[in-house]
Design a protein around this motif. Sequence first.
Motif, PDB file in Angstrom:
ATOM      1  N   VAL A 108       0.154  10.520   8.200  1.00  0.00           N
ATOM      2  CA  VAL A 108       0.915   9.811   8.817  1.00  0.00           C
ATOM      3  C   VAL A 108      -0.080   9.131   9.922  1.00  0.00           C
ATOM      4  CG1 VAL A 108       2.501  10.174  10.810  1.00  0.00           C
ATOM      5  CG2 VAL A 108       3.002  11.542   8.994  1.00  0.00           C
ATOM      6  N   GLU A 109      -0.967   9.627  10.343  1.00  0.00           N
ATOM      7  CA  GLU A 109      -1.956   8.627  11.301  1.00  0.00           C
ATOM      8  C   GLU A 109      -2.542   7.678  10.481  1.00  0.00           C
ATOM      9  OE1 GLU A 109      -4.065  11.682  13.427  1.00  0.00           O
ATOM     10  OE2 GLU A 109      -2.434  12.342  14.360  1.00  0.00           O
ATOM     11  N   GLU A 110      -3.036   8.100   9.394  1.00  0.00           N
ATOM     12  CA  GLU A 110      -3.708   6.924   8.604  1.00  0.00           C
ATOM     13  C   GLU A 110      -2.690   5.891   8.039  1.00  0.00           C
ATOM     14  OE1 GLU A 110      -7.440   7.072   8.686  1.00  0.00           O
ATOM     15  OE2 GLU A 110      -6.759   8.466   9.998  1.00  0.00           O
ATOM     16  N   ALA A 111      -1.399   6.409   7.815  1.00  0.00           N
ATOM     17  CA  ALA A 111      -0.649   5.328   7.307  1.00  0.00           C
ATOM     18  C   ALA A 111      -0.132   4.370   8.526  1.00  0.00           C
ATOM     19  CB  ALA A 111       0.757   5.884   6.897  1.00  0.00           C
ATOM     20  N   ALA A 112      -0.142   4.671   9.703  1.00  0.00           N
ATOM     21  CA  ALA A 112      -0.085   3.788  10.793  1.00  0.00           C
ATOM     22  C   ALA A 112      -1.116   2.982  11.030  1.00  0.00           C
ATOM     23  CB  ALA A 112       0.419   4.956  12.132  1.00  0.00           C
TER      24      ALA A 112
ATOM     25  N   VAL B 233      -3.641   2.804  -3.150  1.00  0.00           N
ATOM     26  CA  VAL B 233      -3.028   4.149  -2.804  1.00  0.00           C
ATOM     27  C   VAL B 233      -4.275   5.055  -1.894  1.00  0.00           C
ATOM     28  CG1 VAL B 233      -2.203   6.197  -3.792  1.00  0.00           C
ATOM     29  CG2 VAL B 233      -1.359   4.315  -4.820  1.00  0.00           C
ATOM     30  N   PHE B 234      -3.498   5.608  -1.057  1.00  0.00           N
ATOM     31  CA  PHE B 234      -4.567   6.504  -0.271  1.00  0.00           C
ATOM     32  C   PHE B 234      -3.586   8.009  -0.406  1.00  0.00           C
ATOM     33  CE2 PHE B 234      -5.373   2.480   1.173  1.00  0.00           C
ATOM     34  CZ  PHE B 234      -6.636   2.579   1.515  1.00  0.00           C
ATOM     35  N   GLU B 235      -4.434   8.862  -0.852  1.00  0.00           N
ATOM     36  CA  GLU B 235      -3.742  10.330  -1.034  1.00  0.00           C
ATOM     37  C   GLU B 235      -4.555  11.439   0.198  1.00  0.00           C
ATOM     38  OE1 GLU B 235      -4.950  12.218  -4.554  1.00  0.00           O
ATOM     39  OE2 GLU B 235      -4.169  10.543  -5.779  1.00  0.00           O
ATOM     40  N   TYR B 236      -3.299  11.812   0.821  1.00  0.00           N
ATOM     41  CA  TYR B 236      -3.718  12.824   1.919  1.00  0.00           C
ATOM     42  C   TYR B 236      -2.895  14.093   1.592  1.00  0.00           C
ATOM     43  CZ  TYR B 236      -6.214   9.077   4.470  1.00  0.00           C
ATOM     44  OH  TYR B 236      -7.208   8.111   4.446  1.00  0.00           O
ATOM     45  N   ILE B 237      -3.177  14.904   0.845  1.00  0.00           N
ATOM     46  CA  ILE B 237      -2.155  16.032   0.260  1.00  0.00           C
ATOM     47  C   ILE B 237      -2.800  17.175   0.540  1.00  0.00           C
ATOM     48  CG2 ILE B 237      -0.678  14.613  -1.183  1.00  0.00           C
ATOM     49  CD1 ILE B 237      -2.345  16.138  -3.227  1.00  0.00           C
ATOM     50  N   GLY B 238      -4.044  17.222   1.480  1.00  0.00           N
ATOM     51  CA  GLY B 238      -4.766  18.443   1.851  1.00  0.00           C
ATOM     52  C   GLY B 238      -5.993  18.529   1.279  1.00  0.00           C
ATOM     53  N   GLN B 239      -6.428  19.830   1.517  1.00  0.00           N
ATOM     54  CA  GLN B 239      -8.063  19.934   1.581  1.00  0.00           C
ATOM     55  C   GLN B 239      -8.541  21.481   0.788  1.00  0.00           C
ATOM     56  OE1 GLN B 239     -10.523  17.830   3.038  1.00  0.00           O
ATOM     57  NE2 GLN B 239      -8.953  16.204   3.355  1.00  0.00           N
TER      58      GLN B 239
ATOM     59  N   PHE C 229      -2.540  -3.776   9.146  1.00  0.00           N
ATOM     60  CA  PHE C 229      -2.881  -4.840   8.396  1.00  0.00           C
ATOM     61  C   PHE C 229      -2.578  -5.099   6.923  1.00  0.00           C
ATOM     62  CE2 PHE C 229      -6.364  -1.828   9.017  1.00  0.00           C
ATOM     63  CZ  PHE C 229      -6.695  -1.388   7.853  1.00  0.00           C
ATOM     64  N   ALA C 230      -2.023  -4.083   6.337  1.00  0.00           N
ATOM     65  CA  ALA C 230      -1.422  -4.168   5.029  1.00  0.00           C
ATOM     66  C   ALA C 230      -0.148  -4.634   5.292  1.00  0.00           C
ATOM     67  CB  ALA C 230      -1.227  -2.535   4.354  1.00  0.00           C
ATOM     68  N   LYS C 231       0.168  -5.400   3.788  1.00  0.00           N
ATOM     69  CA  LYS C 231       1.782  -6.170   3.968  1.00  0.00           C
ATOM     70  C   LYS C 231       2.792  -4.962   4.133  1.00  0.00           C
ATOM     71  CE  LYS C 231       3.978  -8.842   0.752  1.00  0.00           C
ATOM     72  NZ  LYS C 231       3.895  -9.243  -0.739  1.00  0.00           N
ATOM     73  N   SER C 232       2.523  -3.914   3.429  1.00  0.00           N
ATOM     74  CA  SER C 232       3.652  -2.830   3.536  1.00  0.00           C
ATOM     75  C   SER C 232       2.779  -1.787   3.281  1.00  0.00           C
ATOM     76  CB  SER C 232       4.826  -3.139   2.640  1.00  0.00           C
ATOM     77  OG  SER C 232       4.324  -2.823   1.292  1.00  0.00           O
ATOM     78  N   VAL C 233       3.426  -0.504   3.967  1.00  0.00           N
ATOM     79  CA  VAL C 233       2.998   0.845   3.745  1.00  0.00           C
ATOM     80  C   VAL C 233       4.181   1.440   3.149  1.00  0.00           C
ATOM     81  CG1 VAL C 233       1.873   2.737   4.531  1.00  0.00           C
ATOM     82  CG2 VAL C 233       0.974   0.672   5.119  1.00  0.00           C
ATOM     83  N   THR C 234       3.943   2.278   2.070  1.00  0.00           N
ATOM     84  CA  THR C 234       5.029   3.176   1.624  1.00  0.00           C
ATOM     85  C   THR C 234       4.645   4.559   1.783  1.00  0.00           C
ATOM     86  OG1 THR C 234       5.968   1.510   0.274  1.00  0.00           O
ATOM     87  CG2 THR C 234       6.758   3.776  -0.350  1.00  0.00           C
ATOM     88  N   VAL C 235       5.125   5.454   2.329  1.00  0.00           N
ATOM     89  CA  VAL C 235       4.842   6.758   2.477  1.00  0.00           C
ATOM     90  C   VAL C 235       5.584   7.790   1.541  1.00  0.00           C
ATOM     91  CG1 VAL C 235       4.474   8.781   3.958  1.00  0.00           C
ATOM     92  CG2 VAL C 235       3.959   6.622   4.863  1.00  0.00           C
ATOM     93  N   VAL C 236       4.775   8.410   0.495  1.00  0.00           N
ATOM     94  CA  VAL C 236       5.863   9.296  -0.292  1.00  0.00           C
ATOM     95  C   VAL C 236       5.238  10.819   0.098  1.00  0.00           C
ATOM     96  CG1 VAL C 236       5.993   9.829  -2.696  1.00  0.00           C
ATOM     97  CG2 VAL C 236       5.432   7.418  -1.989  1.00  0.00           C
ATOM     98  N   VAL C 237       6.377  11.446   0.122  1.00  0.00           N
ATOM     99  CA  VAL C 237       6.120  12.930   0.459  1.00  0.00           C
ATOM    100  C   VAL C 237       7.195  13.902  -0.432  1.00  0.00           C
ATOM    101  CG1 VAL C 237       7.312  12.930   2.588  1.00  0.00           C
ATOM    102  CG2 VAL C 237       5.705  14.657   2.290  1.00  0.00           C
TER     103      VAL C 237
ATOM    104  N   THR D 280       0.799  -1.337  -0.116  1.00  0.00           N
ATOM    105  CA  THR D 280       0.042  -0.042   0.042  1.00  0.00           C
ATOM    106  C   THR D 280       0.922   1.140  -0.108  1.00  0.00           C
ATOM    107  OG1 THR D 280      -1.585  -0.985   1.215  1.00  0.00           O
ATOM    108  CG2 THR D 280      -1.721   1.221   1.349  1.00  0.00           C
ATOM    109  N   VAL D 281       0.548   2.209  -0.473  1.00  0.00           N
ATOM    110  CA  VAL D 281       1.093   3.586  -0.620  1.00  0.00           C
ATOM    111  C   VAL D 281       0.262   4.530  -0.141  1.00  0.00           C
ATOM    112  CG1 VAL D 281       2.182   5.384  -2.311  1.00  0.00           C
ATOM    113  CG2 VAL D 281       2.871   2.829  -2.711  1.00  0.00           C
ATOM    114  N   VAL D 282       0.904   5.539   0.601  1.00  0.00           N
ATOM    115  CA  VAL D 282       0.258   6.641   1.429  1.00  0.00           C
ATOM    116  C   VAL D 282       0.929   7.662   0.897  1.00  0.00           C
ATOM    117  CG1 VAL D 282      -0.313   7.877   3.364  1.00  0.00           C
ATOM    118  CG2 VAL D 282      -0.778   5.439   3.268  1.00  0.00           C
ATOM    119  N   ILE D 283       0.131   8.903   0.228  1.00  0.00           N
ATOM    120  CA  ILE D 283       0.826   9.999  -0.509  1.00  0.00           C
ATOM    121  C   ILE D 283       0.590  11.314   0.485  1.00  0.00           C
ATOM    122  CG2 ILE D 283       1.067  11.568  -2.204  1.00  0.00           C
ATOM    123  CD1 ILE D 283      -0.015   9.111  -4.268  1.00  0.00           C
ATOM    124  N   GLY D 284       1.628  11.931   1.184  1.00  0.00           N
ATOM    125  CA  GLY D 284       1.397  12.859   2.079  1.00  0.00           C
ATOM    126  C   GLY D 284       2.174  12.771   3.194  1.00  0.00           C
TER     127      GLY D 284
END
Length: 306
Positions: free
Chosen positions: A157-161, A232-238, A166-174, A147-151
């Motif tokens: 950060v909280e949603e990535a944790a 992928v989950f995007e958290y780059i602002g609102q 339960f994900a196999k891996s989480v890669t955070v890209v910022v 799984t990839v989290v962007i932001g």
Amino acid sequence: MADYDLIIIGAGPAGMTAAVYGARASLSVLMLDRLAPGGKMIDTSEIQNYTGMGTVEGAELAVRMFRHTQELNVEFDYRTVLEVQDGGAEKTVVCEEEGRVYTAKSVILCTGTTPRLLGATGEERFTGNGISWCAVCDGAGCRDRDTVVIGGGNSAVEEAAYLAGFAKSVTVVVRSRLSADPIACDKLLGLDNVKLYAGHDVLEFCGGKKLEAVRLRSRETGEEFSVSCGQVFEYIGQIPATGGFSGLGVLNERGYIEVNGQMETKVPGIFGAGDCVTKNLRQVITACADGAIAAQSAARYVRNLN
Ligand SMILES: Cc1cc2nc3c(=O)[nH]c(=O)nc-3n(C[C@H](O)[C@H](O)[C@H](O)COP(=O)(O)OP(=O)(O)OC[C@H]3O[C@@H](n4cnc5c(N)ncnc54)[C@H](O)[C@@H]3O)c2cc1C
């Protein structure tokens, strides 16, 4: 004569708190939302910074707040508000559903924000089919998957944790570096299945029928490479959800509602509260505080009108 003393648009924490304070000030209150009450709390796995609650699931806090409004007999209806018109002592709220129109002496605008999109190639194609903005809603789909989290802010950060549970891996890209609270960053980076790519741009979402990878580029070296993932989950602002209020002349150049310390806009009888107003800290607790102040101001306005 107006249908209600107060109409509240948006039933997130700002709107629901305004409803509690409005009802307790003996106003007749109608609260409208296009979705289930709760706002962004419903999409939040855990809220850990609402005083007195310790750690609470977002959905549970949403239910508790809504129940509170119902104990005070606040009227609630599912409506998408298209426009608010100022007619002086009587405001008109125009809804999408069958062109339904309500009138009120005062209105509080609490429509919050919607997620900002990245705009990278393939984003539209994989929206809802590999790309999500809600870990609580779609997290189950990444069980045992990469799984990839962007932001890099608090939400990311909280949603990535949460996903790393339960994900196999989480890669955070910022793009630059993590900007979340240090305590949240430490917790995330201490997890075995989490990897961080700071200083990287997302170039493209790749795959066939399903999302298979995200293509990245290092801002420092220009190196391009792909990270395999199924979700992928995007958290780059609102961005503010205030399009329907542009005719009131209360928005700033970025679309946020301009209010003073009493949550008054420049239009008498129209108030703003929560994430959609100009402010520095957009959190549940500050949304609630805004809602309380806005309802008190609305009650004062209605009393003076009468
Ligand atoms: C992933 C994520 C995690 C977060 N985690 C935390 C946390 O741990 N702690 C914390 O304090 N804060 C957290 N936040 C921030 C917090 O959720 C917001 O600050 C808060 O929900 C803002 O409340 P609000 O009532 O202003 O707006 P919202 O919660 O956005 O509610 C706005 C409501 O208005 C409705 N609406 C919008 N437009 C219309 C329309 N035209 N007609 C009718 N209804 C409309 C929406 O459906 C929504 O229900 C998080 C945010 C995100 C995105």
